[in-house]
Write an enzyme that holds these catalytic residues in place. Structure first.
Site, PDB file in Angstrom:
ATOM      1  N   THR A   1       0.839  -1.199   0.000  1.00 30.44           N
ATOM      2  CA  THR A   1       0.000   0.000   0.000  1.00 30.44           C
ATOM      3  C   THR A   1       0.871   1.244   0.000  1.00 30.44           C
ATOM      4  OG1 THR A   1      -0.082   0.339   2.404  1.00 30.44           O
ATOM      5  CG2 THR A   1      -1.649  -1.237   1.466  1.00 30.44           C
ATOM      6  N   ASP A   2       0.325   2.350  -0.452  1.00 29.62           N
ATOM      7  CA  ASP A   2       0.934   3.637  -0.142  1.00 29.62           C
ATOM      8  C   ASP A   2       0.732   3.854   1.360  1.00 29.62           C
ATOM      9  OD1 ASP A   2       2.215   6.061  -0.434  1.00 29.62           O
ATOM     10  OD2 ASP A   2       0.925   6.760  -2.062  1.00 29.62           O
TER      11      ASP A   2
END
Length: 654
Positions: free
Chosen positions: A331-332
């Site tokens: 994920t960011d």
């Protein structure tokens, strides 16, 4: 002699035997329970260790005590015992470091050594030690230690003449510099297609508005980086190029049709998957209703569309099944507003794992000892979800296996520094080498793009008094230094646009030439560092006032029939605004500067600034170099195309 009996009656004996049997039964049951509890405890521990491998945390700041409403701003440059114990006890999968964590070669090597030693002490796999070293505007290594380069859009400007040369060379140098410092994972390159001139967060971090060029250059950088032994991360899936909201501060939405998504946003990712082997792909906190219009109720009770980071349709059905990606999905940062505004921490991590993400990046702050307890609670919560089948066990095990396989494939155990002095000697041979600096300057020069020139450039010898308006004093210092090298007798006066010193008609009358430069859009949170910098980000000077000041200055210069050069130091879209008032327009796509010590005519040492983009710009303006770069994005100036050739752009749109 008569035998004696302890029990007077058979009944008493039977009673005692019954009690003894009951004791044996209870004892055996207790042992069985203890054994079962011990087995269950070991099983829970195993699951928790696997959960921890799916987390990458930042340790940017750490404080032992904070007053009420106080924000921790003490950088971690040496690993505190509490953080070392956290790594040893939990077995987290990785750490991401920021500029605040990094001071010099020996300190960086020591910190990374301490991090890996803590993992080894707990008998855990080596950690991913990650960094955002994209080049250009997003770099974390200290100035003068790593080679920054001019960034992706500058590389895009060189492609027509130089092909993949600078994409490969810059990635090789960046990867080698990271590797000798103990890093094994780089969150780069950005393969978003910047088709929105208003994009506040991608802009020059993109190679081009052309998805095929982005695909070619991005795949070349990724491969070059991974060939040097550093894991690369393509970002931000499924595409952050057509947004006018920064996902650090809000939740953007992309309303493309499925055909647009396939032909533009997904194309760079798909080409890299088809032709190479990306180590990681990073998700975007962006809504894509054509890919998934599922709604959820956020923590405030409001219905909204799932962001890609939380969407199984996007991360599993699309990325894994349809596009065939077999690597690790990360994920960011989950502390960004695009997620944290809508989800609680535990819910966010569980949701993204269920969607198909392998690693949750920065799911919670680790700024105090209490935060370590919160981490342990998070791990236990996710482990319990696995045990209860709230998180599919088969998918969970497959995810853990992918992470382990990636660590094995890139042999990250070999990047663990154990002999600091030996590692320091090796690093000094690689870092900031003369050959790297030559490539950095070559790229900056090759990227300079001439958007307009009415015969003013190269600047003639008759032009002796040059007035410059730069964004700030460091840029003034850099361009003055560069121009003086080529035109030592010229009279230069540079002012900062941020201070707006009242450029007047008299100022225009007294100058032979006005050069104005602009940085648009303003610096984003990711360039500053991340969500910890949001207060400073909100306090940026007003951009509208600066642009009004620049436009007023060039109009006053026009009024006295004196020439004007406009320079775009970032994205070149403002060339359209300044074209009617400018005799020449150039784009550099970068404005990095570094401090240096020089001796003046009297022999006194003084500080000044220089930058490869300013050196390149000065060389072009003075005729020492030609502007060979080609616009990677469209600007609508009559008679000038995005490739710099003479044709009509009236029909082109952004």
């Amino acid at each position: 002699m008569k035998p004696t009996f302890k029990y007077k009656t058979a009944g008493q004996l039977a009673y005692k035997l019954c009690l003894f049997s009951a004791f044996l039964f209870v004892y055996s049951c207790s042992n069985a329970n203890d054994s079962r509890n011990a087995t269950e405890h070991k099983t829970e521990q195993k699951i928790e260790r696997k959960v921890a491998q799916k987390l990458i945390l930042d340790i940017r700041y750490f404080c032992y005590e904070l007053k009420e409403d106080e924000i921790c701003k003490t950088p971690v440059t040496k690993l505190p015992p509490e953080l070392a114990d956290m790594i040893t006890d939990t077995g987290i999968g990785g750490i991401v470091l920021f500029a605040d964590n990094l001071e010099n070669t020996e300190q960086i090597l020591t910190l990374n050594h301490e991090i890996q030693t803590a993992a080894k002490k707990g008998n855990h796999p080596p950690l991913f030690i990650a960094i955002d070293q994209e080049g250009g505007r997003v770099v974390r290594l200290p100035e003068g230690l790593g080679t920054s380069f001019s960034g992706n859009m500058a590389i895009g400007a060189t492609q027509e003449k130089h092909g993949l040369k600078y994409a490969k060379k810059s990635a090789e140098i960046i990867a080698n510099e990271l590797k000798v410092l103990g890093f094994n994972l780089n969150f780069a390159p950005t393969v978003d297609v910047n088709i929105n001139p208003e994009n506040p967060v991608i802009n020059v971090r993109s190679y081009s508005e052309d998805p095929r060029k982005v695909a070619e250059l991005g795949t070349a950088q990724m491969n070059a980086m991974q060939q040097q032994g550093v894991i690369s991360t393509l970002k931000h899936f499924p595409g952050h190029g057509d947004t006018n909201v920064d996902s650090h501060t809000g939740l953007p939405i992309v309303k493309h049709t499925k055909q647009q998504i396939e032909n533009v946003d997904l194309l760079p990712f798909q080409q890299a998957i088809n032709t190479s082997s990306p180590g990681m792909i990073m998700t975007a906190h962006i809504q894509y209703p054509e890919l998934d219009s599922t709604e959820f109720v956020d923590k405030e009770g409001v219905k909204t569309i799932l962001p890609a980071t939380m969407s199984k349709k996007i991360l599993t059905d699309l990325l894994r099944t349809e596009m065939g990606f077999q690597g690790v999905v990360i994920t960011d940062a989950l502390d960004m507003a695009g997620i944290s505004m809508f989800y609680d921490t535990h819910e966010a991590v569980l949701q993204t794992f269920n969607a198909g993400a392998d690693i949750a990046l920065m799911p919670l702050e680790i700024n105090t000892p209490n935060d370590i307890q919160n981490l342990q609670k998070l791990i236990k919560h996710i482990a319990k979800a696995v045990s209860n089948n709230e998180l599919d066990q088969a998918s969970f095990e497959a995810s853990v296996k992918r992470i382990a396989s990636l660590k094995t494939k890139f042999a990250i155990n070999q990047s663990v520094v154990m002999d600091i002095e030996q590692a320091k000697d090796k690093a000094q041979q690689v870092l900031n080498s003369r050959s790297s600096r030559i490539v950095e300057q070559e790229l900056a020069t090759a990227a300079i793009t001439e958007i307009k020139n009415n015969g003013l450039v190269p600047i003639g010898e008759e032009i002796q008094h040059i007035h410059l308006i730069m964004p700030d004093k460091t840029k003034c210092s850099a361009i003055e230094h560069a121009l003086k090298l080529g035109r030592p007798k010229a009279r230069l006066h540079c002012e900062s646009a941020a201070k707006r010193q009242n450029f007047s008609s008299q100022t225009a009358q007294n100058s032979d030439l006005l050069i104005v430069a602009d940085i648009s859009p303003q610096q984003s949170l990711v360039e500053m560092g991340g969500m910890d910098d949001i207060t400073h980000w909100r306090q940026r000077p007003d951009k509208t006032e600066q642009l009004d000041y620049l436009l007023n200055a060039v109009k006053l210069q026009n009024a006295v029939a004196k020439p004007v050069i406009f320079v775009s130091l970032r994205t070149p879209y403002l060339a359209e605004t300044f074209a009617p008032y400018s005799d020449a327009i150039y784009a550099t796509y970068a404005y990095n500067t570094g401090k240096m010590e020089v001796f003046d005519k009297s022999g006194e040492k003084r500080s000044t600034f220089q930058g490869v983009s300013f050196n390149a710009l000065a060389d072009v303006l003075l005729g020492k170099e030609s502007a060979e770069g080609q616009l990677p994005v469209s600007v609508s100036i009559e008679g000038i195309s995005k490739t710099g050739k003479n044709n009509n752009l009236d029909k082109m749109t952004h």
